[in-house]
Design an enzyme around this catalytic site. Structure first.
Site, PDB file in Angstrom:
ATOM      1  N   GLY A  80      11.246   3.114  -0.965  1.00 17.89           N
ATOM      2  CA  GLY A  80      12.310   3.010  -0.545  1.00 17.89           C
ATOM      3  C   GLY A  80      12.197   3.468   1.326  1.00 17.89           C
ATOM      4  N   SER A 175       4.908   0.000  -1.672  1.00 15.81           N
ATOM      5  CA  SER A 175       5.981   0.217  -0.410  1.00 15.81           C
ATOM      6  C   SER A 175       5.649   1.697   0.055  1.00 15.81           C
ATOM      7  CB  SER A 175       7.105  -0.312  -0.750  1.00 15.81           C
ATOM      8  OG  SER A 175       7.803  -0.296   0.388  1.00 15.81           O
ATOM      9  N   TYR A 176       6.711   2.477   0.028  1.00  9.65           N
ATOM     10  CA  TYR A 176       7.015   3.703   0.517  1.00  9.65           C
ATOM     11  C   TYR A 176       6.078   4.918  -0.475  1.00  9.65           C
ATOM     12  CZ  TYR A 176       8.524   7.600   3.196  1.00  9.65           C
ATOM     13  OH  TYR A 176       8.727   8.796   4.281  1.00  9.65           O
ATOM     14  N   ASP A 388       4.270 -11.324   1.454  1.00  5.56           N
ATOM     15  CA  ASP A 388       5.320 -10.137   1.621  1.00  5.56           C
ATOM     16  C   ASP A 388       5.249 -10.107   3.512  1.00  5.56           C
ATOM     17  OD1 ASP A 388       6.821  -7.977   2.057  1.00  5.56           O
ATOM     18  OD2 ASP A 388       5.188  -6.566   1.601  1.00  5.56           O
ATOM     19  N   HIS A 453       6.164  -8.649  -2.107  1.00  7.59           N
ATOM     20  CA  HIS A 453       6.355  -7.192  -1.882  1.00  7.59           C
ATOM     21  C   HIS A 453       6.218  -6.427  -3.315  1.00  7.59           C
ATOM     22  CE1 HIS A 453       6.909  -3.606   0.599  1.00  7.59           C
ATOM     23  NE2 HIS A 453       7.777  -3.074  -0.131  1.00  7.59           N
TER      24      HIS A 453
END
Length: 483
Positions: A80, A175-176, A388, A453
């Site tokens: 996020g 991701s985050y 991605d 991603h």
């Protein structure tokens, strides 16, 4: 005795919600679940701060094995910041079920619970079904608080599931979560140094398309140009006027320059609206509900220069819409013991309206934390879908090579293709060192051919092979999959 302890604890607590969420909850059956399911599922809340009334929602799926305790425990977080591990990780990527077109659940034949017990947590508070009764918890969230809350979650969760306290533990995310997971691992290693405690049996970390260093991770200009998505002129503008890192940092600081606004507008015009930056290859969902959501996300993300992890990748283009509808059904929430306090919001994939994360944390460099983890001989897998554009494969490979050079790791395996069955699944390289006279793999980089991603979503078979071999302590297979 347990019942009286529970009642006594409730009486001492100043928050009524503490009582309603204290118990571990077995899921008897999810609505639309296939028959003949042999593994157990649990979900519910873990209180991380009774005074604030703060609790994280979890979904725990035992391994599909005769003896689940013989398999490791894997903790999964999505990124996020502010996106749901339940919606993305569990139901879109590698959980046991996915909502079918008729509203019933379909068994995922590439579920990661074929290899491990899987623990999905919606973190930080304000994400999905997780919440706090103290409003400041939603508006002052940051990396440090998230890591501390996740550590407290574990300590409390093990009280409910003590049988897993001695399991080999793996931390994974994408991701985050490239921020969340290493910082949690760092706290666990520090906790393990305390006296008279039961240490975490941390055995490895796996990070997919992770944000690690904003100066490197998100610089996508060369990647987009090499795929024909932007022109020579725009590539030069990104090189000389405003690169992706500068654009994000200016947005975070609330001061977007004319130069970056110009480059951002040109990027949107050249790439087009109907493309998902998570995946250059696959189509968009064309249902009416999905179109409306796409317009909302598009307007939001063009403004924020496509902030990391706020849109779904597209494997089955309309799967995210079905997940969205499924998790909002009252009977589903009842079966999962979710939303027991009737939250003043509906479940969503990402919680931008209810969670105000300190976005300056995006600029934190996580590479020093990864270096410290590797110095403790905790293996790290960095994997990256090669379609991605949010966090391109080229950038994650650069970071892996930088870590290997910094720590003077040797190449255990040269760069080369790895396989999923008889097909090349991507390319990988492993680095390590000598421990007790034996060469040990510590750091592995693996690209996933055709992956996006969210790699397990678009490349489920490859992802399961990569995950399974990592748990076994092997590099990605260089021939047929390891039996």
């Amino acid at each position: 005795m347990v019942l009286w302890f529970f009642i006594f604890s409730c009486l001492l607590s100043s928050s009524l919600f503490f009582c309603s969420i204290l118990r571990a909850e077995l899921i008897t059956s999810l609505p639309g679940q296939p028959s003949n399911i042999t593994f157990k599922q649990y979900s519910g809340y873990i209180v991380t701060d009774a005074h604030h009334g703060r609790a994280l929602f979890y979904y725990f799926v035992e391994a599909e094995a005769q003896n689940p305790l013989s398999r490791p425990l894997t903790f999964w977080l999505n990124g996020g910041p502010g996106c749901s591990s339940l919606g993305y990780g569990a139901f879109m990527e590698h959980g046991p079920f996915q909502p079918g077109r008729d509203g019933n659940l379909v068994k995922n034949k590439y579920s990661w619970n074929l290899e491990s017990n899987m623990l999905y947590v919606e973190s930080p508070v304000g994400v999905g079904f997780s919440y706090s009764n103290t409003s400041s918890d939603h508006f002052n969230s940051n990396d440090t608080k998230t890591a501390q809350d996740n550590l407290r979650f574990f300590l409390e969760w093990f009280k409910k599931f003590p049988q897993y306290r001695n399991s080999d533990l793996y931390l994974a995310g994408e991701s985050y979560a490239g921020h969340y997971i290493p910082q949690l691992a760092d706290l666990m290693l520090k906790y393990n140094k305390k006296k008279n405690i039961r240490a975490f049996k941390l055995k490895g970390i796996a990070l997919g398309n992770p944000l690690l260093d904003i100066d490197i991770s998100i610089d996508a200009a060369e990647f987009l140009w090499s795929h024909g998505a932007i022109s020579d002129d725009l590539l030069e503008m990104k090189r000389s006027i405003c690169n992706d890192t500068r654009a994000i940092l200016e947005y975070i600081n609330g001061n977007v320059s004319k130069e970056c606004a110009l480059v951002n507008d040109a990027t949107g015009e050249e790439m087009g609206d109907d493309i998902d930056s998570s995946d250059l290859l696959l189509p968009i969902c064309l249902s009416e509900n999905a179109k409306q959501q796409m317009v909302f996300f598009r307007n939001k993300l063009v403004t924020t220069h496509k902030k990391i992890d706020k849109r779904a990748a597209i494997g089955d283009p309309c799967l995210t819409e079905r997940i969205y509808m499924y998790l909002r059904r009252p009977e589903v929430q009842k079966a999962m013991h979710a939303n027991t306090t009737h939250l003043p919001r509906t479940w969503d994939f990402c919680s931008g309206s209810t969670l105000k994360y300190q976005m300056q944390n995006l600029a934190s460099n996580i590479m020093p934390t990864l270096s410290e983890i590797l110095k403790h001989h905790i293996p790290i897998l960095l994997f990256s879908g090669d379609q991605d554009t949010k966090i391109p494969v080229t950038q994650t490979r650069t970071i892996a090579n930088m870590l290997a050079r910094e720590l003077k790791l040797i190449a255990i395996e040269r760069h080369g293709p790895w396989y999923d069955g008889d097909q090349i699944a991507g390319w990988s390289q492993s680095f390590g060192g000598s421990i007790s006279g034996k060469n040990v793999t510590l750091l592995t980089f693996a690209s996933v051919r055709g992956g996006a991603h969210e790699v397990p979503f678009t490349s489920p078979s490859q992802a399961l092979t990569l995950f399974g071999t990592f748990l076994k302590g092997y590099p990605p297979p260089r021939a047929n999959a390891i039996a």
